[in-house]
Design a protein around this motif. Structure first.
Motif, PDB file in Angstrom:
ATOM      1  N   GLY A 190       0.733  -1.732   0.334  1.00 52.70           N
ATOM      2  CA  GLY A 190      -0.317  -0.018   0.264  1.00 52.70           C
ATOM      3  C   GLY A 190       0.915   1.335   0.146  1.00 52.70           C
ATOM      4  O   GLY A 190       2.113   1.250  -0.756  1.00 52.70           O
ATOM      5  N   LEU A 191      -0.489   1.656   0.591  1.00 54.66           N
ATOM      6  CA  LEU A 191       0.976   3.841   0.655  1.00 54.66           C
ATOM      7  C   LEU A 191       1.601   3.667   2.058  1.00 54.66           C
ATOM      8  O   LEU A 191       1.262   3.674   3.097  1.00 54.66           O
ATOM      9  CB  LEU A 191      -0.623   5.007   0.455  1.00 54.66           C
ATOM     10  N   CYS A 192       2.635   4.434   1.702  1.00 59.58           N
ATOM     11  CA  CYS A 192       3.389   4.079   3.181  1.00 59.58           C
ATOM     12  C   CYS A 192       4.025   6.001   3.271  1.00 59.58           C
ATOM     13  O   CYS A 192       3.960   6.777   4.368  1.00 59.58           O
ATOM     14  CB  CYS A 192       4.825   3.971   3.712  1.00 59.58           C
ATOM     15  N   CYS A 193       4.754   6.533   1.852  1.00 56.86           N
ATOM     16  CA  CYS A 193       5.253   8.222   2.050  1.00 56.86           C
ATOM     17  C   CYS A 193       4.952   9.022   1.262  1.00 56.86           C
ATOM     18  O   CYS A 193       5.339   9.572   0.334  1.00 56.86           O
ATOM     19  CB  CYS A 193       6.697   7.578   2.144  1.00 56.86           C
ATOM     20  N   PRO A 194       3.613   9.883   1.944  1.00 57.86           N
ATOM     21  CA  PRO A 194       2.562   8.736   2.806  1.00 57.86           C
ATOM     22  C   PRO A 194       1.471   8.409   2.884  1.00 57.86           C
ATOM     23  O   PRO A 194       1.704   7.917   1.768  1.00 57.86           O
ATOM     24  CB  PRO A 194       2.554  10.901   3.644  1.00 57.86           C
ATOM     25  N   THR A 195       0.347   7.781   3.492  1.00 55.68           N
ATOM     26  CA  THR A 195      -0.321   6.886   3.709  1.00 55.68           C
ATOM     27  C   THR A 195      -1.194   7.795   3.160  1.00 55.68           C
ATOM     28  O   THR A 195      -1.309   8.670   2.669  1.00 55.68           O
ATOM     29  CB  THR A 195      -0.777   6.738   5.130  1.00 55.68           C
ATOM     30  N   SER A 196      -2.511   7.339   3.109  1.00 52.84           N
ATOM     31  CA  SER A 196      -3.308   7.877   1.928  1.00 52.84           C
ATOM     32  C   SER A 196      -4.088   8.920   3.265  1.00 52.84           C
ATOM     33  O   SER A 196      -4.512   9.659   2.720  1.00 52.84           O
ATOM     34  CB  SER A 196      -4.750   6.405   1.907  1.00 52.84           C
ATOM     35  N   ALA A 197      -3.734   8.666   4.048  1.00 52.67           N
ATOM     36  CA  ALA A 197      -4.516   9.639   5.706  1.00 52.67           C
ATOM     37  C   ALA A 197      -3.195  10.698   5.666  1.00 52.67           C
ATOM     38  O   ALA A 197      -3.973  11.628   6.895  1.00 52.67           O
ATOM     39  CB  ALA A 197      -4.890   9.273   7.025  1.00 52.67           C
TER      40      ALA A 197
END
Length: 302
Positions: free
Chosen positions: A118-125
Motif C-alpha cells: 500500500g501507501l506509506c510515504c505518506p499513507t492515504s491519511a
C-alpha cells in the motif's frame, strides 16, 4: 560491468618527447540486473559503431558511438530495465531543472518500507511511517541533469524522450525501469552547457565517407529517426581548417592539438591538400635471387 567513459584531456601528460591524453574511466554505465551480462558489436561503419550489453533475460543496453560527438549515447530498446552509473571520483552534487518533484508514496518505492503493502510515504491519511526515513538515498526527477563530481568535473545527463527518476546512493546513480535514450557529455563550461542542451535530441546513428577526388571528401551522418540536420559535432583543429569554416566556433573541449570547434549539420565537406604519391620499385633482376625474393616479400607485407 558496463561501458567506461572518460575525458582524457583532464589526464594530460606533457614531456619533451610527447603529449599524451591518458584514458581512465570517469564514469561506468551498465545494466543493473545482478546477473552476468555479455557484450557484442551490433554494427559499425567508418564514422559510427553500436555495441550492445545484454543479459540472459534479454535486457539490452546499446552504446551508440560516433566519431566527433561530444555525447555518449545509450539506448534501452524492448524491455524497460534498470541502469547503474558510478563515478570514480565520487558524486558531490546532482542538479535538475525540474522544480516540482513528485515522490512515489507506495511502500515498494522506499527500501525501508519495501516489506509493506500500500501507501506509506505518506499513507492515504497523509502520515509518513518511520520506515520512510530509513533510506539515505536522494531522488531527482526530470530529463536534464547536471552531475558534479568530487573532483570538480561536471557532466550533463539527458533522458529522452521521457522524464526519469534518479536515485543517488554511495556515489552511484540508479535509474529504474528506463526505456528510451540516455546521453552523457563532459561539461567544460557554461557556454558548452547551452550548446549541449540545444542539440541533445539530435543523435547520429550511422555515417559514411565519400571521396569526390584526391583532395575533397564528404563526411555524412544519418540521425535517429531522421530528426533534423541540427547535429552537433566537434572538429579537431586540422579538420576545422580543412572545412574552411572561416571564423571557427571554438569550444572549451580539448584535444592534443588544441581546442575543438563546434560544427552544426549532418555533412562535412573536407578540402585537403593533395598528398604526394609514393612509388615502390622492385630490385633489379640482376641481383641475387634470394635478395630479390626478400625485397618482394617485404614490399607485399608493407
Amino acid at each position: 560491468e558496463g561501458f567506461e567513459i572518460g575525458y582524457d584531456a583532464n589526464r594530460r601528460v606533457v614531456s619533451e618527447l610527447a603529449v599524451v591524453d591518458n584514458f581512465a574511466a570517469d564514469i561506468k554505465i551498465g545494466l543493473d540486473t545482478g546477473k552476468k551480462t555479455s557484450f557484442r558489436m551490433l554494427r559499425s561503419d567508418a564514422l559510427t559503431a553500436t555495441m550492445i550489453q545484454e543479459s540472459e533475460k534479454r535486457y539490452r543496453l546499446a552504446a551508440i558511438m560516433a566519431r566527433g560527438s561530444p555525447y555518449m549515447t545509450f539506448e534501452v530498446s524492448g524491455k524497460a530495465c534498470n541502469l547503474k552509473l558510478s563515478w570514480t571520483a565520487g558524486i558531490a552534487k546532482v542538479e535538475t531543472e525540474t522544480k516540482e518533484e513528485k515522490v512515489d508514496p507506495s511502500c515498494s518505492a522506499h527500501p525501508g518500507c519495501a516489506a509493506l503493502l500500500g501507501l506509506c510515504c505518506p499513507t492515504s491519511a497523509g502520515d509518513a511511517l518511520d520506515c520512510c526515513f530509513q533510506d539515505t538515498r536522494q531522488t531527482y526527477h526530470g530529463h536534464t541533469f547536471k552531475i558534479i563530481g568530487k573532483d570538480g568535473n561536471s557532466w550533463r545527463l539527458y533522458t529522452l524522450p521521457h522524464n526519469a527518476t534518479l536515485s543517488l546512493h554511495d556515489d552511484q546513480i540508479r535509474i529504474t525501469y528506463h526505456q528510451g535514450i540516455l546521453r552523457l557529455a563532459y561539461l567544460p563550461d557554461k557556454i558548452s552547457q547551452q550548446l549541449l542542451d540545444t542539440h541533445a535530441q539530435v543523435i547520429p546513428i550511422s555515417g559514411k565517407v565519400t571521396a569526390l577526388s584526391d583532395s575533397e571528401y564528404i563526411l555524412s551522418w544519418q540521425t535517429y529517426q531522421n530528426s533534423n540536420n541540427m547535429l552537433l559535432m566537434l572538429a579537431l583543429p586540422h579538420h576545422a581548417a580543412a572545412l574552411r569554416l572561416g571564423k571557427q566556433n571554438l569550444t572549451a573541449w580539448q584535444c592534443i592539438k588544441g581546442r575543438m570547434s563546434a560544427v552544426i549539420g549532418t555533412e562535412w565537406h573536407l578540402h585537403v591538400p593533395k598528398l604526394p604519391s609514393a612509388k615502390f620499385h622492385y630490385a633489379s633482376a640482376s641481383r641475387d635471387p634470394a635478395t630479390v625474393e626478400l625485397v618482394v616479400h617485404t614490399d607485399i607485407d608493407a
